[in-house]
Motif scaffolding. Sequence first.
Motif, mmCIF file in Angstrom:
data_model
loop_
_atom_site.group_PDB
_atom_site.id
_atom_site.type_symbol
_atom_site.label_atom_id
_atom_site.label_comp_id
_atom_site.label_asym_id
_atom_site.label_seq_id
_atom_site.Cartn_x
_atom_site.Cartn_y
_atom_site.Cartn_z
ATOM 1 N N LEU A 182 -28.044 25.218 114.028
ATOM 2 C CA LEU A 182 -27.763 26.357 114.862
ATOM 3 C C LEU A 182 -27.064 26.260 116.488
ATOM 4 C CD1 LEU A 182 -31.564 28.247 113.714
ATOM 5 C CD2 LEU A 182 -29.005 28.846 112.841
ATOM 6 N N ASP A 183 -26.306 27.454 116.914
ATOM 7 C CA ASP A 183 -26.755 27.501 117.849
ATOM 8 C C ASP A 183 -27.781 27.189 118.812
ATOM 9 O OD1 ASP A 183 -26.273 29.925 118.924
ATOM 10 O OD2 ASP A 183 -24.492 29.429 117.740
ATOM 11 N N PRO A 184 -27.820 27.658 120.396
ATOM 12 C CA PRO A 184 -29.244 27.768 120.781
ATOM 13 C C PRO A 184 -29.354 29.479 121.269
ATOM 14 C CG PRO A 184 -28.205 26.640 122.241
ATOM 15 C CD PRO A 184 -27.038 26.507 121.390
ATOM 16 N N ALA A 185 -27.982 30.298 120.905
ATOM 17 C CA ALA A 185 -28.213 32.089 120.994
ATOM 18 C C ALA A 185 -29.017 32.148 119.262
ATOM 19 C CB ALA A 185 -26.795 32.409 121.202
ATOM 20 N N GLU A 186 -28.465 31.748 118.283
ATOM 21 C CA GLU A 186 -29.064 31.516 117.095
ATOM 22 C C GLU A 186 -30.613 31.393 116.880
ATOM 23 O OE1 GLU A 186 -25.688 31.350 114.316
ATOM 24 O OE2 GLU A 186 -25.928 29.294 114.895
ATOM 25 N N TYR A 187 -30.266 29.835 117.519
ATOM 26 C CA TYR A 187 -32.315 29.719 117.624
ATOM 27 C C TYR A 187 -32.967 30.431 118.322
ATOM 28 C CZ TYR A 187 -35.674 26.330 119.816
ATOM 29 O OH TYR A 187 -37.652 26.214 119.666
ATOM 30 N N ASP A 216 -43.723 26.797 119.831
ATOM 31 C CA ASP A 216 -43.037 25.794 121.252
ATOM 32 C C ASP A 216 -42.499 24.675 119.985
ATOM 33 O OD1 ASP A 216 -43.460 28.045 122.516
ATOM 34 O OD2 ASP A 216 -45.499 27.661 123.486
ATOM 35 N N ALA A 217 -44.035 23.859 119.348
ATOM 36 C CA ALA A 217 -43.462 22.886 118.795
ATOM 37 C C ALA A 217 -41.984 22.127 118.185
ATOM 38 C CB ALA A 217 -44.587 22.480 118.316
ATOM 39 N N THR A 218 -41.688 24.167 117.918
ATOM 40 C CA THR A 218 -40.639 23.304 116.932
ATOM 41 C C THR A 218 -39.440 23.729 117.396
ATOM 42 O OG1 THR A 218 -41.844 23.827 115.043
ATOM 43 C CG2 THR A 218 -39.663 24.663 114.312
ATOM 44 N N THR A 219 -38.042 22.889 117.643
ATOM 45 C CA THR A 219 -37.023 22.797 118.796
ATOM 46 C C THR A 219 -35.954 23.152 117.637
ATOM 47 O OG1 THR A 219 -36.925 20.108 118.738
ATOM 48 C CG2 THR A 219 -38.641 21.183 120.351
ATOM 49 N N LEU A 220 -35.259 22.690 118.591
ATOM 50 C CA LEU A 220 -34.099 23.027 118.133
ATOM 51 C C LEU A 220 -32.933 22.005 117.408
ATOM 52 C CD1 LEU A 220 -31.016 24.931 117.427
ATOM 53 C CD2 LEU A 220 -30.176 24.179 120.163
ATOM 54 N N ASP A 221 -33.501 20.390 118.350
ATOM 55 C CA ASP A 221 -33.347 19.562 117.705
ATOM 56 C C ASP A 221 -33.933 19.277 115.915
ATOM 57 O OD1 ASP A 221 -31.188 18.910 119.496
ATOM 58 O OD2 ASP A 221 -32.826 17.372 120.289
ATOM 59 N N GLN A 222 -35.584 20.257 116.203
ATOM 60 C CA GLN A 222 -35.649 20.076 114.677
ATOM 61 C C GLN A 222 -35.323 20.979 113.786
ATOM 62 O OE1 GLN A 222 -39.796 20.367 116.526
ATOM 63 N NE2 GLN A 222 -40.514 17.930 115.986
ATOM 64 N N VAL A 223 -35.334 22.056 114.091
ATOM 65 C CA VAL A 223 -33.831 23.250 112.819
ATOM 66 C C VAL A 223 -32.947 22.197 112.577
ATOM 67 C CG1 VAL A 223 -33.359 25.670 112.816
ATOM 68 C CG2 VAL A 223 -35.967 24.759 113.835
ATOM 69 N N ASN A 224 -32.518 22.029 113.507
ATOM 70 C CA ASN A 224 -30.766 21.177 113.391
ATOM 71 C C ASN A 224 -31.238 20.536 111.569
ATOM 72 O OD1 ASN A 224 -29.809 23.649 114.180
ATOM 73 N ND2 ASN A 224 -29.316 22.869 115.381
ATOM 74 N N ALA A 225 -32.249 19.325 112.601
ATOM 75 C CA ALA A 225 -32.443 18.239 111.438
ATOM 76 C C ALA A 225 -33.025 18.263 110.339
ATOM 77 C CB ALA A 225 -33.096 16.771 112.106
ATOM 78 N N ARG A 244 -41.661 23.133 107.042
ATOM 79 C CA ARG A 244 -41.910 25.165 107.071
ATOM 80 C C ARG A 244 -41.153 25.495 108.238
ATOM 81 N NH1 ARG A 244 -41.221 25.530 102.701
ATOM 82 N NH2 ARG A 244 -39.436 26.607 103.481
ATOM 83 N N LEU A 245 -41.723 25.527 109.249
ATOM 84 C CA LEU A 245 -41.384 26.708 110.109
ATOM 85 C C LEU A 245 -39.834 26.102 110.854
ATOM 86 C CD1 LEU A 245 -42.267 28.836 111.695
ATOM 87 C CD2 LEU A 245 -42.784 27.373 113.701
ATOM 88 N N ALA A 246 -39.269 25.232 110.400
ATOM 89 C CA ALA A 246 -37.636 24.785 110.786
ATOM 90 C C ALA A 246 -37.335 25.835 109.953
ATOM 91 C CB ALA A 246 -37.770 23.152 110.407
ATOM 92 N N LEU A 247 -37.320 25.309 108.725
ATOM 93 C CA LEU A 247 -36.799 26.255 107.221
ATOM 94 C C LEU A 247 -37.451 28.302 107.318
ATOM 95 C CD1 LEU A 247 -37.835 23.787 104.284
ATOM 96 C CD2 LEU A 247 -35.262 24.133 105.348
ATOM 97 N N ASP A 248 -38.274 28.080 108.106
ATOM 98 C CA ASP A 248 -38.899 30.052 107.914
ATOM 99 C C ASP A 248 -37.899 29.986 109.433
ATOM 100 O OD1 ASP A 248 -40.058 29.743 105.911
ATOM 101 O OD2 ASP A 248 -42.125 29.995 108.040
ATOM 102 N N LEU A 249 -36.985 29.586 110.289
ATOM 103 C CA LEU A 249 -36.346 29.619 111.016
ATOM 104 C C LEU A 249 -34.878 29.851 110.800
ATOM 105 C CD1 LEU A 249 -37.990 28.027 114.373
ATOM 106 C CD2 LEU A 249 -37.972 30.289 114.021
#
Length: 846
Positions: free
Chosen positions: A767-772, A818-827, A693-698
């Motif tokens: 996303l790239d790190p800056a977008e994240y 903090d528990a939602t990493t860039l890798d999780q968002v991109n996955a 859910r939070l990955a989708l919010d981001l």
Amino acid sequence: MSEARLEFPPTDAVLRTLPNGLEFIVKEDHHAPVVSAQVWVRTGSILEDEHLGAGISHLLEHMVFKGSTTRGPAELAKAVQAVGGCMNACTSFDRTVYYVDAPVEGAETALDVLTDLTVRAIFPEEEFEKEKDVIRREIDMGEDDPDTKHSHLLFSTVFRRHPMGQPVIGHLDLFNRITRDQMRAYYEQHYVPGNMFVIVAGAVTPDQVQAWLEPRFGHLPRARVPHVFVPAEPDQLGRREAHIEFTTELSKLTLAWRVPGLTHPDVPALDVLATILGHGRSSRLFRRIREELGLAHSIGAGCYTPAEGGVFSIHGELDAHQRDAVRTEAMAMVEEIQSRGVSVGEIRKAQKMILSQQLGSLTSASGLAADLGSNWHVARNLDYTREVVQAIERVTPSQVQDVARKYLVERCLTITSLNPHGTLDESSASAARSERAGIQRTVRPDGLTVLVKEDRRIPAVTLHATLRGGVLSETPATAGLTRLMARSLLKGTTTRSASDVALTLEEAGGSIHADTGGSTFALTIEVLKPDLAMGLELLADVLLRPAFPEAEVARERELQTASIRAEQDRLTSVAFQELRQGLFGHHPFSQERNGTVDSLAGLTPADLRDFHQRHVVTGNAVISVFGDVDASTVTALVEKHFAGMTAGNRVQPEFTLAPPPPVTAATRVAKRDKKQAVLAVGFPTVDIRHADRLALDLLDEACSDMASRIFLRIREDQGLAYSTGAVQILGMAPGAFAFYLGTSPDLLEKARTELLDEIAKLGRDGLDPAEYARARATWTGKHLLGMQSPDALARTTALDELYGFGCDYHESLHQRLDATTLDQVNAAARRYFHEQPAIIVEVVPG
């Protein structure tokens, strides 16, 4: 009912002036770690002088976001988002306001970006025509929108000479003639220290703000403040009328009279008159025209009073054949006040309603800043709102009758209407207790959950009853049932009529409303501090003992049906309805909260009673009481008034367990008689409790702002759309994620190609790190800003309880981020946007 007297609090804001004449105002408020920074420029559409009617103020507001001497266009948005903030601007008749709301750590950045916008803008030549194209589409969009179209008709009919008769956005032919050099000259003339002022409200001190402002604004030279001649509107010597036909389902009717500007001594009595006539469910117009006669779907009155003089109006939305009847009844009610006056009770009710509304503006940093800005801009008096409220407290029945006789006269009347095609002639012819995050949580032995938060800032209280239900408790055959039931709760109880409910609250300056969501429905009452006991007793009566009278339910069904028809005028609404049907099939999420015309036609009071009996039970409800209260008093009152509530368990609608059907890639096309086009691309996702859910919010945040790759490529770089963004369908069943854009029909094919390409890249690369980082900061900032008021916090915590998160869930923001990493968002981006089919919807002219 208590007779305790409440007062609008005096401001302790500090006003200072830099040596070059720039004024700045600071309101310290440390209750939340946020800040609202605003720059007010004393220019707008009525002050455009030789450019009058061209919309140059509005164009300039757009162009300053195209970069400064220190930041490019994308960097402006990125800088604000990096500190968790959000920014925007607005242009009106006599002002242009730029603002940034952010966590307090971003206060200096907020002021630096506002400096970029107001004194460092560079107006890149390559952006000028591109942005003019964007505004041309805005103008077309206004031509498609019935509310905008009717507003322009009204003001151009009321004001024949005064420039308020010109649209703020400008006339297309005049707008097209504006050059970049003219716009730059306008900027240099109007955006000068003596013609601007800065407001900062929040967890800062005046010395901090001065230290931030001096290096940014202090070096600017003092400049002549432009003087613009604004012609006065001549006296109106006879009734004016203007009626047009439009592609719409319902008629909009306005009766209007010119009135003086905000600082005129008659305005307090005019405000009281407007409130008595048309504010709230116990107002004269609402009771007579909507409730007793059923002539209008909505009816109200207002008194709009900017500094230059304004408009007193009676406005309604109705079926075309009722236009003359509504006009006749409205005029009869005006004449009744002119001949018989108003009662002391009506005066007191109006005074409390106005006080309650004004107090509500002080619960957030942005509200505090906006109130101070308006006061200083119009009256040069930071305490002006308080003085107006005090003047309203002194209004007498004879004063209200006098202003009705003085201003609401036949020779000064203007009547305008916007109507469906082919109806003008017809219309004219017819007539357990724990405390978390400062919240005390009690689960009573019968299963009812009660949340209480003591907040002494403002002497007001918000009361919520929130229950599971909503769209997920419906079938396609019963779509709209929850909303019809919730709205019908307000139509009276076994001991009170609908008018009694409304009058009881509004005499105390309170209000009541009901609404629904995908997974819940809610009843809300707002009262002032002395009326807590009355508010809770009324909340219990309305929620637990509704009468569902057949005639009232039928009228509410008719209003809900009218809302469904009105949505067909809004292209974005049409697009998302088509998208829902493609994504969800026969699942309830395929339907809007209002349901369909066919489903509503089959619903009866018996259906409402059955739904109410099954859902309004102790285990399915959360009662939230937030504001200036004592927790022990609330506990005793809830024990007293909710003791008879039916015991029962939390409802688990079957559709929270049954997933929507699999999605097959498809394109759906809808045609409407409009000038613009809308494109939407949707993907199925998960329920609100899912780990993604939070990955989708981001991802949503990253795709919805002015620094997003979609916005920059499609709107900014290529000028293919006037709006872009993303949106989610959320609830306790699997939902959806959608990308959308608005464009002109001749650009639709190219815009579609570009949007699908950007979505494909997002699904493939993420996303790239800056977008994240920006998405995290912006999402956090919006969360902090959204939790400032007791009302917002009461709503959020009740929903979190019903979703199973617990009332302190909002406090775990940082840990969840903090528990939602860039890798999780991109996955998640790959999972939902790359590995799944999409539904594409096009809404086009036709």
